[in-house]
Design a protein around this motif. Structure first.
Motif, PDB file in Angstrom:
ATOM      1  N   GLU A  58      -7.592  14.843   1.290  1.00  0.00           N
ATOM      2  CA  GLU A  58      -6.576  15.471   2.150  1.00  0.00           C
ATOM      3  C   GLU A  58      -6.161  16.823   1.586  1.00  0.00           C
ATOM      4  OE1 GLU A  58      -2.789  13.467   1.966  1.00  0.00           O
ATOM      5  OE2 GLU A  58      -2.001  14.473   3.742  1.00  0.00           O
ATOM      6  N   LYS A  59      -5.918  16.869   0.258  1.00  0.00           N
ATOM      7  CA  LYS A  59      -5.441  18.114  -0.339  1.00  0.00           C
ATOM      8  C   LYS A  59      -6.539  19.181  -0.321  1.00  0.00           C
ATOM      9  CE  LYS A  59      -1.639  16.580  -0.299  1.00  0.00           C
ATOM     10  NZ  LYS A  59      -0.591  17.078   0.582  1.00  0.00           N
ATOM     11  N   GLN A 112       5.695  10.374   6.399  1.00  0.00           N
ATOM     12  CA  GLN A 112       4.341   9.814   6.522  1.00  0.00           C
ATOM     13  C   GLN A 112       4.212   8.898   7.742  1.00  0.00           C
ATOM     14  OE1 GLN A 112       1.712  10.734   4.369  1.00  0.00           O
ATOM     15  NE2 GLN A 112       3.307  12.227   3.860  1.00  0.00           N
ATOM     16  N   CYS A 166       7.015   4.174   2.016  1.00  0.00           N
ATOM     17  CA  CYS A 166       6.679   5.602   2.006  1.00  0.00           C
ATOM     18  C   CYS A 166       7.867   6.428   2.468  1.00  0.00           C
ATOM     19  CB  CYS A 166       5.480   5.882   2.926  1.00  0.00           C
ATOM     20  SG  CYS A 166       5.781   5.522   4.669  1.00  0.00           S
ATOM     21  N   TYR A 212       0.857  -1.192   0.000  1.00  0.00           N
ATOM     22  CA  TYR A 212       0.000   0.000   0.000  1.00  0.00           C
ATOM     23  C   TYR A 212       0.888   1.234   0.000  1.00  0.00           C
ATOM     24  CZ  TYR A 212      -2.466   3.784   2.565  1.00  0.00           C
ATOM     25  OH  TYR A 212      -2.948   4.992   2.979  1.00  0.00           O
ATOM     26  N   GLN A 243      -6.354   7.786   5.868  1.00  0.00           N
ATOM     27  CA  GLN A 243      -5.054   7.299   5.379  1.00  0.00           C
ATOM     28  C   GLN A 243      -4.681   5.964   6.031  1.00  0.00           C
ATOM     29  OE1 GLN A 243      -2.111  10.102   4.287  1.00  0.00           O
ATOM     30  NE2 GLN A 243      -0.389   8.752   4.679  1.00  0.00           N
ATOM     31  N   GLY A 254       0.829   5.725  -1.508  1.00  0.00           N
ATOM     32  CA  GLY A 254      -0.122   6.764  -1.912  1.00  0.00           C
ATOM     33  C   GLY A 254       0.531   8.059  -2.284  1.00  0.00           C
ATOM     34  N   ARG A 255      -0.352   8.980  -2.680  1.00  0.00           N
ATOM     35  CA  ARG A 255       0.137  10.316  -3.033  1.00  0.00           C
ATOM     36  C   ARG A 255      -0.968  11.339  -2.773  1.00  0.00           C
ATOM     37  NH1 ARG A 255       2.706  14.360  -5.109  1.00  0.00           N
ATOM     38  NH2 ARG A 255       1.595  15.657  -6.585  1.00  0.00           N
ATOM     39  N   GLY A 256      -0.569  12.495  -2.272  1.00  0.00           N
ATOM     40  CA  GLY A 256      -1.509  13.590  -2.085  1.00  0.00           C
ATOM     41  C   GLY A 256      -1.470  14.464  -3.328  1.00  0.00           C
ATOM     42  N   THR A 270      -5.007  10.831  -2.148  1.00  0.00           N
ATOM     43  CA  THR A 270      -5.773  11.527  -1.102  1.00  0.00           C
ATOM     44  C   THR A 270      -6.209  12.915  -1.585  1.00  0.00           C
ATOM     45  OG1 THR A 270      -3.641  12.197  -0.174  1.00  0.00           O
ATOM     46  CG2 THR A 270      -4.725  10.306   0.848  1.00  0.00           C
ATOM     47  N   GLN A 287      -3.372   4.860  -2.832  1.00  0.00           N
ATOM     48  CA  GLN A 287      -4.393   5.820  -2.410  1.00  0.00           C
ATOM     49  C   GLN A 287      -4.036   7.224  -2.897  1.00  0.00           C
ATOM     50  OE1 GLN A 287      -4.574   6.817   1.859  1.00  0.00           O
ATOM     51  NE2 GLN A 287      -6.798   6.840   1.711  1.00  0.00           N
TER      52      GLN A 287
HETATM   53  N1  TRP Z   1      -0.459  11.789   2.671  1.00  0.00           N
HETATM   54  C1  TRP Z   1       0.321  11.401   1.516  1.00  0.00           C
HETATM   55  C2  TRP Z   1       0.799  12.668   0.775  1.00  0.00           C
HETATM   56  O1  TRP Z   1       0.413  13.759   1.076  1.00  0.00           O
HETATM   57  C3  TRP Z   1      -0.450  10.514   0.574  1.00  0.00           C
HETATM   58  C4  TRP Z   1      -0.601   9.101   1.061  1.00  0.00           C
HETATM   59  C5  TRP Z   1      -1.793   8.469   1.359  1.00  0.00           C
HETATM   60  C6  TRP Z   1       0.412   8.140   1.262  1.00  0.00           C
HETATM   61  N2  TRP Z   1      -1.573   7.207   1.719  1.00  0.00           N
HETATM   62  C7  TRP Z   1      -0.245   6.936   1.694  1.00  0.00           C
HETATM   63  C8  TRP Z   1       1.804   8.147   1.115  1.00  0.00           C
HETATM   64  C9  TRP Z   1       0.484   5.790   1.969  1.00  0.00           C
HETATM   65  C10 TRP Z   1       2.514   6.998   1.399  1.00  0.00           C
HETATM   66  C11 TRP Z   1       1.859   5.815   1.831  1.00  0.00           C
HETATM   67  O2  TRP Z   1       1.587  12.552  -0.143  1.00  0.00           O
END
Ligand code: TRP
Length: 492
Positions: A221-222, A335, A331, A181, A306, A183-185, A218, A216
């Motif tokens: 989040e943004k 994070q 990550c 898992y 998250q 992700g990216r914001g 997000t 994911q």
């Molecule tokens: N909060 C992270 C960001 O701003 C995005 C994110 C969501 C994320 N889930 C994650 C990053 C899991 C790493 C792993 O970029």
């Protein structure tokens, strides 16, 4: 003791002092004192706006100053509105143990900065966050288990810290698989090379372990943190998905989702969000993330969103309702607060704790004191930059560890430890021998800064051009495929 409460207890540093108002500052944690200061500042502003009596304002100002002194005494730092104290901060002058905290390093999900040209002190961060260092032994073990040469990010300590990776490998050796898992914001359309680091590494992990992956985006989040419309954030999510897909993920093993889309369509995901929300108090998130009373409630509850993808039953279409599939999260280390919280909650709601692999930051062109930022065009190499822009940015802005004149440089040599071009090569030049030779030659003065920059330019130009080529191949249809909830192809 849980990882979380360990952090809390360390936070409690008493100062045996009373303020003029007889408030017991001594019983306050740095964060509580910080919030008390915020409130007092607010009161002074209100009194002034309301044109209160001078004497009354003076009393409030006196107390404010007193609290500031106490804050400095407690934390060793000046109080700054908008900058909550870092976790576990205590003042050395107080005779307290500092347990390896570097007061100059500031690392949380929204800020990364240090006063050290070599960058953040990652060994100290491991102590502060309570994670484990990725030792050579772990890298060797990953090689043995997968039968593949470890990725350069592992060989070179770019992924430098972990939680429970040995357990993941123990289980994998016994044919118990796991899922990834990350992700990216999506805060803008523009992604830079630094954003690719976790994805390049995750793609490698997916290939060598042959496992499913959820990503994911997000966009919620943004929307909560930035001055952006919901539609914009969602559009950025889809645009960013194209760059992520261009890293080469296998569509049969990868699910990419926007929170705005998936949260509303998956009862199982939302149930996990609410379970997590029920098991974390406001006091805890304040301690972990530094939220204050003036943060909107969306931010305060966001960490649960998250956290939820760390649990396999958030994706019934993939895991068929199983709640016990182990999750591994690659990550950047900033994070980690989200996942410290997640790991604290997991056993209390009957789920396994996610394991983690942490990376260091990709430095800004101007130097390793901060990471690349998408909002400063000159600090970053964007995935949309032309060969000419790449060349100009590196030549103009990449901080050099070289000497001022050629004569001096030949005589004393350059310093690769602070040289941004050399740092970038450690991320992107795969050949270990070539990299070592560059390091030797630069340190001895045989290689000049201009020559080093040329090597970097010639490494990045084709890399970015190839990325752009692959991104062009990603159609709306491809994005839709990746972003549709569906079964994935794997065996557990
Ligand atoms: N909060 C992270 C960001 O701003 C995005 C994110 C969501 C994320 N889930 C994650 C990053 C899991 C790493 C792993 O970029």
């Amino acid at each position: 003791m849980s990882e979380l409460s360990a952090g809390f207890l360390k936070n409690i540093k008493r100062v045996k002092k009373m303020t003029d108002s007889q408030e017991e500052v001594g019983a306050m944690t740095p964060l509580q004192l910080y919030e008390r200061l915020n409130a007092q500042g607010e009161q002074v502003r209100c009194l002034k706006t309301a044109k209160a009596e001078k004497a009354e304002i003076d009393v409030a100002v006196q107390l404010l100053l007193k609290l500031k002194t106490d804050y400095k005494h407690l934390t060793g730092q000046d109080y700054k509105a908008g900058c909550p104290p870092p976790e576990n901060v205590v003042n050395q002058d107080n005779g307290a143990a500092t347990d390896g905290i570097d007061e100059e390093d500031n690392v949380d999900p929204w800020n990364v900065s240090t006063s050290n040209a070599k960058g953040v002190d990652y060994d100290k961060l491991i102590v502060r966050f309570g994670s484990s260092k990725i030792e050579t032994e772990l890298v060797d073990r990953i090689e043995k288990v997968t039968g593949q040469k470890p990725h350069r990010f592992l060989r070179r300590g770019i992924f430098f810290s972990h939680r429970d990776m040995h357990q993941v490998l123990d289980a994998y050796e016994k044919n118990k698989s796991f899922y990834l898992y990350t992700g990216r914001g999506p805060s803008s359309e523009a992604m830079h090379v630094g954003h690719l680091i976790p994805f390049i590494f995750t793609k490698w992990l997916q290939d060598v372990f042959d496992i499913p992956l959820v990503i994911q985006l997000t966009d919620d989040e943004k929307y909560l943190w930035k001055d952006l419309a919901i539609e914009e954030c969602h559009r950025f999510a889809v645009e960013n998905a194209k760059d992520i897909i261009a890293c080469g993920f296998d569509v049969n093993k990868t699910f990419i989702f926007s929170d705005f889309d998936y949260m509303g369509s998956s009862p199982e995901f939302y149930r996990n969000v609410v379970k997590i929300q029920k098991h974390v108090t406001y006091n805890q998130v304040k301690g972990i993330f530094g939220f204050t009373d003036s943060d909107c409630i969306g931010k305060i509850s966001f960490p649960a969103i998250q956290a939820a993808p760390s649990f396999s039953n958030s994706f019934p279409q993939i895991f068929g309702g199983r709640k016990d599939v182990q999750c591994l999260i690659p990550c950047a280390i900033d994070q980690d607060p989200y996942f410290r919280m997640t790991r604290d909650v997991a056993p209390r709601i009957g789920y396994p704790k996610p394991a983690l692999l942490h990376s260091s930051f990709f430095p800004a062109l101007q130097g390793a004191q901060t990471k690349m930022s998408a909002s400063d065009a000159n600090s970053s190499i964007f995935l949309t930059d032309t060969p000419k822009q790449i060349k100009n940015k590196i030549n103009k802005h990449a901080f050099s560890g070289g000497k001022d004149t050629i004569e001096e440089h030949r005589k004393f040599g350059g310093n690769p430890d602070v040289d941004v071009s050399f740092m970038y090569l450690t991320f992107f030049l795969d050949d270990d021998e070539q990299l070592e030779k560059i390091k030797q030659d630069y340190s001895s003065g045989a290689l000049l800064t201009g020559e080093l920059k040329k090597i970097l330019i010639e490494t990045l130009q084709p890399m970015i051009a190839q990325h752009q080529e692959r991104r062009k191949q990603v159609t709306e249809e491809t994005v839709k495929q990746f972003m549709t909830p569906r079964p994935l192809n794997f065996k557990l």
